[in-house]
Design an enzyme around this catalytic site. Structure first.
Site, PDB file in Angstrom:
ATOM      1  N   LYS A   1      -0.317   6.135   4.339  1.00 45.58           N
ATOM      2  CA  LYS A   1       0.720   6.926   3.656  1.00 45.58           C
ATOM      3  C   LYS A   1       0.130   7.875   2.621  1.00 45.58           C
ATOM      4  O   LYS A   1       0.797   8.805   2.174  1.00 45.58           O
ATOM      5  CB  LYS A   1       1.770   6.003   3.023  1.00 45.58           C
ATOM      6  CG  LYS A   1       2.669   5.378   4.079  1.00 45.58           C
ATOM      7  CD  LYS A   1       3.826   4.612   3.471  1.00 45.58           C
ATOM      8  CE  LYS A   1       4.743   4.096   4.580  1.00 45.58           C
ATOM      9  NZ  LYS A   1       5.804   3.223   4.052  1.00 45.58           N
TER      10      LYS A   1
ATOM     11  N   HIS B   1       1.691   7.104   9.907  1.00 51.58           N
ATOM     12  CA  HIS B   1       0.845   6.467   8.893  1.00 51.58           C
ATOM     13  C   HIS B   1       0.067   5.292   9.463  1.00 51.58           C
ATOM     14  O   HIS B   1      -0.974   4.922   8.923  1.00 51.58           O
ATOM     15  CB  HIS B   1       1.662   6.017   7.672  1.00 51.58           C
ATOM     16  CG  HIS B   1       2.430   4.745   7.856  1.00 51.58           C
ATOM     17  ND1 HIS B   1       3.627   4.679   8.511  1.00 51.58           N
ATOM     18  CD2 HIS B   1       2.159   3.468   7.476  1.00 51.58           C
ATOM     19  CE1 HIS B   1       4.066   3.425   8.504  1.00 51.58           C
ATOM     20  NE2 HIS B   1       3.189   2.675   7.879  1.00 51.58           N
TER      21      HIS B   1
ATOM     22  N   HIS C   1      -2.328  -2.207   4.300  1.00 53.13           N
ATOM     23  CA  HIS C   1      -1.604  -1.936   5.551  1.00 53.13           C
ATOM     24  C   HIS C   1      -0.973  -0.539   5.592  1.00 53.13           C
ATOM     25  O   HIS C   1      -0.885   0.075   6.640  1.00 53.13           O
ATOM     26  CB  HIS C   1      -0.536  -3.014   5.816  1.00 53.13           C
ATOM     27  CG  HIS C   1       0.710  -2.885   5.001  1.00 53.13           C
ATOM     28  ND1 HIS C   1       0.776  -3.224   3.666  1.00 53.13           N
ATOM     29  CD2 HIS C   1       1.949  -2.447   5.314  1.00 53.13           C
ATOM     30  CE1 HIS C   1       1.995  -3.002   3.207  1.00 53.13           C
ATOM     31  NE2 HIS C   1       2.730  -2.518   4.188  1.00 53.13           N
ATOM     32  N   ASP C   2      -0.522  -0.017   4.449  1.00 54.41           N
ATOM     33  CA  ASP C   2       0.147   1.299   4.409  1.00 54.41           C
ATOM     34  C   ASP C   2      -0.750   2.395   3.851  1.00 54.41           C
ATOM     35  O   ASP C   2      -0.250   3.429   3.412  1.00 54.41           O
ATOM     36  CB  ASP C   2       1.416   1.210   3.548  1.00 54.41           C
ATOM     37  CG  ASP C   2       2.642   0.779   4.343  1.00 54.41           C
ATOM     38  OD1 ASP C   2       2.642   0.918   5.587  1.00 54.41           O
ATOM     39  OD2 ASP C   2       3.614   0.313   3.720  1.00 54.41           O
TER      40      ASP C   2
ATOM     41  N   HIS D   1       0.989  -2.951  12.243  1.00 54.45           N
ATOM     42  CA  HIS D   1       1.982  -3.711  11.464  1.00 54.45           C
ATOM     43  C   HIS D   1       3.424  -3.284  11.729  1.00 54.45           C
ATOM     44  O   HIS D   1       4.347  -3.906  11.206  1.00 54.45           O
ATOM     45  CB  HIS D   1       1.663  -3.671   9.965  1.00 54.45           C
ATOM     46  CG  HIS D   1       1.866  -2.344   9.296  1.00 54.45           C
ATOM     47  ND1 HIS D   1       0.920  -1.341   9.320  1.00 54.45           N
ATOM     48  CD2 HIS D   1       2.902  -1.850   8.583  1.00 54.45           C
ATOM     49  CE1 HIS D   1       1.369  -0.296   8.650  1.00 54.45           C
ATOM     50  NE2 HIS D   1       2.578  -0.576   8.192  1.00 54.45           N
ATOM     51  N   HIS D   2       3.620  -2.240  12.545  1.00 50.39           N
ATOM     52  CA  HIS D   2       4.995  -1.881  12.940  1.00 50.39           C
ATOM     53  C   HIS D   2       5.254  -2.203  14.407  1.00 50.39           C
ATOM     54  O   HIS D   2       6.254  -1.749  14.972  1.00 50.39           O
ATOM     55  CB  HIS D   2       5.302  -0.415  12.639  1.00 50.39           C
ATOM     56  CG  HIS D   2       5.486  -0.144  11.173  1.00 50.39           C
ATOM     57  ND1 HIS D   2       6.618  -0.563  10.485  1.00 50.39           N
ATOM     58  CD2 HIS D   2       4.676   0.458  10.260  1.00 50.39           C
ATOM     59  CE1 HIS D   2       6.488  -0.200   9.205  1.00 50.39           C
ATOM     60  NE2 HIS D   2       5.328   0.399   9.048  1.00 50.39           N
TER      61      HIS D   2
ATOM     62  N   ASP E   1       6.179  -7.273   5.287  1.00 53.27           N
ATOM     63  CA  ASP E   1       6.584  -5.886   5.051  1.00 53.27           C
ATOM     64  C   ASP E   1       8.115  -5.756   5.097  1.00 53.27           C
ATOM     65  O   ASP E   1       8.745  -5.225   4.174  1.00 53.27           O
ATOM     66  CB  ASP E   1       5.942  -5.046   6.161  1.00 53.27           C
ATOM     67  CG  ASP E   1       6.113  -3.559   5.986  1.00 53.27           C
ATOM     68  OD1 ASP E   1       6.034  -3.086   4.856  1.00 53.27           O
ATOM     69  OD2 ASP E   1       6.327  -2.876   6.996  1.00 53.27           O
TER      70      ASP E   1
HETATM   71 FE   LIG Z   1       4.003   0.683   7.245  1.00 51.00          FE
HETATM   72 FE   LIG Z   2       4.694  -1.413   4.391  1.00 47.15          FE
END
Ligand SMILES: [Fe+2]
Ligand SMILES: [Fe+2]
Length: 222
Positions: A83, A108, A79-80, A132-133, A161
């Site tokens: 980054k 990201h 998911h990240d 996811h945010h 998260d």
């Molecule tokens: Fe994230």
């Molecule tokens: Fe995360």
């Protein structure tokens, strides 16, 4: 950021002309990609491992099928991934971020989507990286989606998260007590998070089914 293509993944994993199941292929390609994250940003890598485990137990409590759970596990791990492209000095800055730094960090989500769409076999995880945010109430980013316009996988990963941020703490936020976390989840039920997903997390937490997390005592709620 393209690092793999369909031909070389097939050459590596389809040696005898025997097709491997999608989940095995995805897992192998994801492992290759995640090694880059491990090298660049160990904290985000370890966070992603925990998020994946939490997402899995929430998904089980919600009755997802084994194939859906395997995809959720990998979506949590990836998911990240965006980054990787964000400056580590900004990600680990112990002070409040400037406006332009915050915009870089938020990006990201889109970088993760773009990257996963470029890796054969991982395209199906791109949408969770992007979403996811998002928040249940429509106040999230990058698209301001609300309730069921956000996929169930992204809603589960969003809660997993946030749960990890609360249980582990960050350079910018202190670790919370189980009581504070449970109360925060209940307060954000139907605001930040899907109410059903919050209920599922609280249920598995009470039952002591969350890896690495002590069971929630019912007395700490409310
Ligand atoms: Fe994230
Ligand atoms: Fe995360």
């Amino acid at each position: 950021m393209q690092i793999l293509n369909a031909n070389n993944t097939n050459a590596i994993w389809n040696l005898n002309g025997t097709e491997l199941p999608d989940s095995v292929m995805d897992s192998a390609v994801a492992g290759f990609v995640l090694r880059n994250l491990h090298q660049k940003d160990l904290e985000t890598y370890e966070h992603s491992e925990r998020v994946s485990k939490y997402a899995l137990v929430i998904g089980r409590a919600l009755g997802l099928l084994p194939e859906e759970l395997e995809r959720l596990r990998l979506a949590g791990l990836l998911h990240d991934i965006g980054k990787i492209a964000v400056n580590l000095a900004i990600l680990s800055k112990p002070k409040k971020l400037e406006h332009h730094e915050m915009a870089t960090v938020r990006n990201h989500t889109e970088l993760g989507q773009e990257f996963l769409l470029s890796v054969p076999g991982l395209e199906r995880y791109a949408q969770v990286a992007r979403s996811h945010h998002e928040r249940w109430d429509g106040k999230g980013y990058p698209d301001g989606l609300r309730d069921q316009d956000i996929s169930l996988s992204a809603r589960i990963v969003a809660l997993a998260d946030a749960f990890d941020v609360m249980t582990q703490g960050r350079v910018y936020s202190q670790r919370k007590t189980p009581c504070d976390i449970a109360n925060a989840l209940i307060a954000e039920r139907g605001r930040h998070f899907d109410p059903c997903v919050v209920d599922a997390l609280l249920e598995v937490w009470r039952e002591g089914l969350i890896p690495g997390i002590e069971a929630l005592r019912s007395s700490v709620e409310g």
